[in-house]
Design an enzyme around this catalytic site. Structure first.
Site, PDB file in Angstrom:
ATOM      1  N   HIS A   1     -13.231  -8.267 -10.042  1.00  0.00           N
ATOM      2  CA  HIS A   1     -12.825  -7.103 -10.600  1.00  0.00           C
ATOM      3  C   HIS A   1     -11.351  -6.789 -10.820  1.00  0.00           C
ATOM      4  O   HIS A   1     -11.039  -5.498 -10.501  1.00  0.00           O
ATOM      5  CB  HIS A   1     -13.665  -6.024  -9.592  1.00  0.00           C
TER       6      HIS A   1
ATOM      7  N   HIS B   1      -1.798  -7.174  -6.925  1.00  0.00           N
ATOM      8  CA  HIS B   1      -1.424  -5.619  -6.316  1.00  0.00           C
ATOM      9  C   HIS B   1      -2.442  -5.536  -5.242  1.00  0.00           C
ATOM     10  O   HIS B   1      -3.428  -6.205  -4.996  1.00  0.00           O
ATOM     11  CB  HIS B   1      -1.725  -4.946  -7.367  1.00  0.00           C
TER      12      HIS B   1
ATOM     13  N   HIS C   1      -4.526  -2.575  -2.948  1.00  0.00           N
ATOM     14  CA  HIS C   1      -4.882  -1.378  -2.897  1.00  0.00           C
ATOM     15  C   HIS C   1      -5.084  -0.982  -1.558  1.00  0.00           C
ATOM     16  O   HIS C   1      -5.615  -1.476  -0.831  1.00  0.00           O
ATOM     17  CB  HIS C   1      -6.335  -1.094  -3.502  1.00  0.00           C
TER      18      HIS C   1
END
Ligand code: AMP
Length: 144
Positions: A92, A99, A101
């Site tokens: 995904h 990065h 989240h």
């Protein structure tokens, strides 16, 4: 390392809602938040996935993530959150620049137009004793 939207944000070519910046790290609000306060923390080093990230950039991210998480929780009032880090399109990952989240999790009613946070489908298997011994050895032997 392909050019990504985050490369453009890092170069200041497209805007972001910046939360924090230092020599190695930039944090900004996710433009399609799963919940109020959804924040992205990225290294400035151009690595697509975490296995390609240098120790220096990793250390910088590691130093900042708990502080960013505290700030997001304090600002949103959330009591819980998920830290999510996707690697590879099959997992995904949509933007091929490392990065993390920070996704606040809210229980109960959320204001209209806001999400409650990350929903996880966690279909766990069972690690059997002997397989675990062998697998831990296999992985451990490859740690560099
Ligand atoms: P991932 O699926 O882990 O690669 O997540 C990429 C995230 O980047 C998604 O949550 C997007 O909403 C977010 N995103 C994409 N473009 C931007 C942008 N220009 N500014 C802020 N967040 C973005």
């Amino acid at each position: 390392m392909p050019e990504t939207i985050f490369s453009k944000i890092l170069r200041g070519e497209i805007p972001c809602h910046k939360v924090y910046e230092d020599q190695h790290v930039l944090a900004f609000l996710d433009i399609f938040p799963l919940s109020h306060g959804h924040t992205l923390v990225i290294p400035k080093e151009p690595a697509a996935t975490i296995d390609q990230l240098s120790d220096e950039a990793s250390a910088a991210i590691g130093r900042v993530l708990p502080r960013m998480t505290r700030a997001v929780l304090a600002a949103t009032g959330a009591k819980a959150c998920n830290i999510l880090q996707n690697n590879g399109a099959d997992a995904h990952q949509a933007v091929m620049h490392v990065h993390f989240h920070i996704i606040p999790k809210f229980v109960g009613e959320v204001p209209a137009g806001q999400g409650a946070g990350l929903g996880i489908g966690w279909k766990a298997g069972k690690l059997e004793g002997n397989a675990g011994v062998a697998l831990a050895r296999e992985i451990g032997a490859r740690v560099q």
